[in-house]
Design a protein around this motif. Sequence first.
Motif, mmCIF file in Angstrom:
data_model
loop_
_atom_site.group_PDB
_atom_site.id
_atom_site.type_symbol
_atom_site.label_atom_id
_atom_site.label_comp_id
_atom_site.label_asym_id
_atom_site.label_seq_id
_atom_site.Cartn_x
_atom_site.Cartn_y
_atom_site.Cartn_z
ATOM 1 N N GLU A 153 0.823 -1.206 0.000
ATOM 2 C CA GLU A 153 0.000 0.000 0.000
ATOM 3 C C GLU A 153 0.857 1.256 0.000
ATOM 4 N N GLY A 154 1.924 1.250 0.789
ATOM 5 C CA GLY A 154 2.799 2.409 0.815
ATOM 6 C C GLY A 154 3.891 2.249 1.855
ATOM 7 N N ILE A 155 4.959 3.034 1.690
ATOM 8 C CA ILE A 155 6.087 3.022 2.618
ATOM 9 C C ILE A 155 6.380 4.453 3.026
ATOM 10 N N ARG A 156 6.550 4.660 4.312
ATOM 11 C CA ARG A 156 6.783 5.988 4.850
ATOM 12 C C ARG A 156 7.899 5.930 5.887
ATOM 13 N N ILE A 157 8.719 6.955 5.925
ATOM 14 C CA ILE A 157 9.755 7.058 6.949
ATOM 15 C C ILE A 157 9.409 8.213 7.866
ATOM 16 N N TRP A 158 9.293 7.915 9.164
ATOM 17 C CA TRP A 158 8.907 8.920 10.143
ATOM 18 C C TRP A 158 9.742 8.729 11.400
ATOM 19 N N MET A 159 10.436 9.775 11.812
ATOM 20 C CA MET A 159 11.288 9.734 13.001
ATOM 21 C C MET A 159 12.273 8.563 12.904
ATOM 22 N N GLU A 160 12.905 8.432 11.724
ATOM 23 C CA GLU A 160 13.925 7.408 11.462
ATOM 24 C C GLU A 160 13.363 5.983 11.463
ATOM 25 N N GLU A 161 12.044 5.833 11.468
ATOM 26 C CA GLU A 161 11.427 4.515 11.432
ATOM 27 C C GLU A 161 10.739 4.318 10.092
ATOM 28 N N MET A 162 10.893 3.143 9.511
ATOM 29 C CA MET A 162 10.253 2.821 8.235
ATOM 30 C C MET A 162 8.919 2.128 8.513
ATOM 31 N N LEU A 163 7.851 2.722 8.037
ATOM 32 C CA LEU A 163 6.499 2.200 8.248
ATOM 33 C C LEU A 163 6.005 1.619 6.934
ATOM 34 N N VAL A 164 5.677 0.340 6.955
ATOM 35 C CA VAL A 164 5.278 -0.372 5.740
ATOM 36 C C VAL A 164 3.821 -0.803 5.867
ATOM 37 N N HIS A 165 2.970 -0.298 4.991
ATOM 38 C CA HIS A 165 1.553 -0.646 4.987
ATOM 39 C C HIS A 165 1.282 -1.592 3.818
ATOM 40 N N TYR A 166 0.593 -2.677 4.096
ATOM 41 C CA TYR A 166 0.284 -3.640 3.048
ATOM 42 C C TYR A 166 -1.104 -4.225 3.271
ATOM 43 N N GLN A 167 -1.613 -4.880 2.229
ATOM 44 C CA GLN A 167 -2.937 -5.498 2.276
ATOM 45 C C GLN A 167 -2.828 -6.967 1.893
ATOM 46 N N THR A 168 -3.665 -7.802 2.522
ATOM 47 C CA THR A 168 -3.678 -9.224 2.192
ATOM 48 C C THR A 168 -5.055 -9.630 1.694
ATOM 49 N N TYR A 169 -5.078 -10.627 0.813
ATOM 50 C CA TYR A 169 -6.310 -11.084 0.188
ATOM 51 C C TYR A 169 -6.370 -12.616 0.223
ATOM 52 N N GLU A 170 -7.539 -13.119 0.519
ATOM 53 C CA GLU A 170 -7.777 -14.563 0.466
ATOM 54 C C GLU A 170 -8.843 -14.819 -0.603
ATOM 55 N N PHE A 171 -8.396 -15.283 -1.758
ATOM 56 C CA PHE A 171 -9.298 -15.528 -2.878
ATOM 57 C C PHE A 171 -9.756 -16.987 -2.881
ATOM 58 N N GLY A 172 -10.834 -17.239 -3.582
ATOM 59 C CA GLY A 172 -11.316 -18.604 -3.740
ATOM 60 C C GLY A 172 -10.626 -19.312 -4.883
ATOM 61 N N GLU A 173 -11.090 -20.516 -5.178
ATOM 62 C CA GLU A 173 -10.469 -21.327 -6.221
ATOM 63 C C GLU A 173 -10.612 -20.710 -7.611
ATOM 64 N N GLY A 174 -11.630 -19.883 -7.799
ATOM 65 C CA GLY A 174 -11.822 -19.271 -9.111
ATOM 66 C C GLY A 174 -11.065 -17.971 -9.288
ATOM 67 N N ALA A 175 -10.049 -17.736 -8.478
ATOM 68 C CA ALA A 175 -9.321 -16.469 -8.510
ATOM 69 C C ALA A 175 -8.570 -16.291 -9.829
ATOM 70 N N ASP A 176 -8.420 -15.041 -10.218
ATOM 71 C CA ASP A 176 -7.612 -14.687 -11.387
ATOM 72 C C ASP A 176 -6.142 -14.803 -10.992
ATOM 73 N N ARG A 177 -5.478 -15.866 -11.444
ATOM 74 C CA ARG A 177 -4.106 -16.138 -11.008
ATOM 75 C C ARG A 177 -3.119 -15.064 -11.472
ATOM 76 N N SER A 178 -3.499 -14.273 -12.476
ATOM 77 C CA SER A 178 -2.561 -13.271 -13.000
ATOM 78 C C SER A 178 -2.348 -12.113 -12.032
ATOM 79 N N ILE A 179 -3.199 -11.967 -11.021
ATOM 80 C CA ILE A 179 -3.053 -10.841 -10.097
ATOM 81 C C ILE A 179 -2.524 -11.275 -8.732
ATOM 82 N N LEU A 180 -2.254 -12.550 -8.540
ATOM 83 C CA LEU A 180 -1.875 -13.051 -7.225
ATOM 84 C C LEU A 180 -0.383 -12.867 -6.960
#
Length: 282
Positions: free
Chosen positions: A229-256
């Motif tokens: 999602e994004g990476i930010r550095i604040w007060m010498e600390e690196m903050l990493v924001h990310y998202q997770t997804y749990e798709f079903g069997e019919g998932a579009d494999r090209s985006i995984l």
Amino acid sequence: MRVWLRSFLVAMVLIGCMWGMYEIGAKQIGNMNTKKAALETPVTSTQASQKLVDRDAVVEAFDWTDDKGVGLEYNEAELLQMQKDPDNHNYKKVLRRFVQSELKTEIESFQTIGSQLNPRRILVATADGMLYEVTMKKRSNHHQMWTVEGYNMTAGYRTDVEQEQDLLPKNMYPTYRVMELVEADLQIQAWAKPLIQNSQGHTFNTALNGKTYLLIKTSQSETDSVEIEGIRIWMEEMLVHYQTYEFGEGADRSILNNYLLIEVPETAESGVTFYNTVNVVR
């Protein structure tokens, strides 16, 4: 004589009609040429940049900023009076009235940002070229009416002029590169490969040659995925924001993405902190 005169009059009428048709045709051709010239006129880079509004960058700037702008408060007497107005049950009407009365301008366009509907965050572009984030709340204890809870403006960002200012300063929002394992340095490959093969739902980081390497790993399921999602550095600390997804069997494999390996061209003296901001099950 009468036959000749009648023929002459008919001929004059025909000539007049033909002349009128010629003028109409000439005018239409002229209009077509004008339109063609307008279409063929090249758009300069300045004109293009003036029309381009990176709304994603604007939303991200609002998300990351520590300045939350102006907050609004209402006393109970005001709320009781406001709930009598049926227009206050429509958030669009409340928003339009707020922009007119408080911001002294008109709405050019608006859109809800984020997935949360109450409170609702709205990105508003105004007729005077400004962009605002407006927060609204639907009050269940006051007949489901909407109120504006606050607003914020991205300093220096306008929709009607060429942008010279970077909304996401590079010293706070570093550039980064998502890479395949085979693209990484051999030492990074040796560090990341066993973690990718054996770990589930974990985050890791290491540093090498003045760079930080981040690894975000999903579960062993072939239909789970992760997005940065994004990476930010604040007060010498690196903050990493990310998202997770749990798709079903019919998932579009090209985006995984079963994992993300990220290279950041700087280090953080106070370490790295990961935040899983969204977990979506589909």
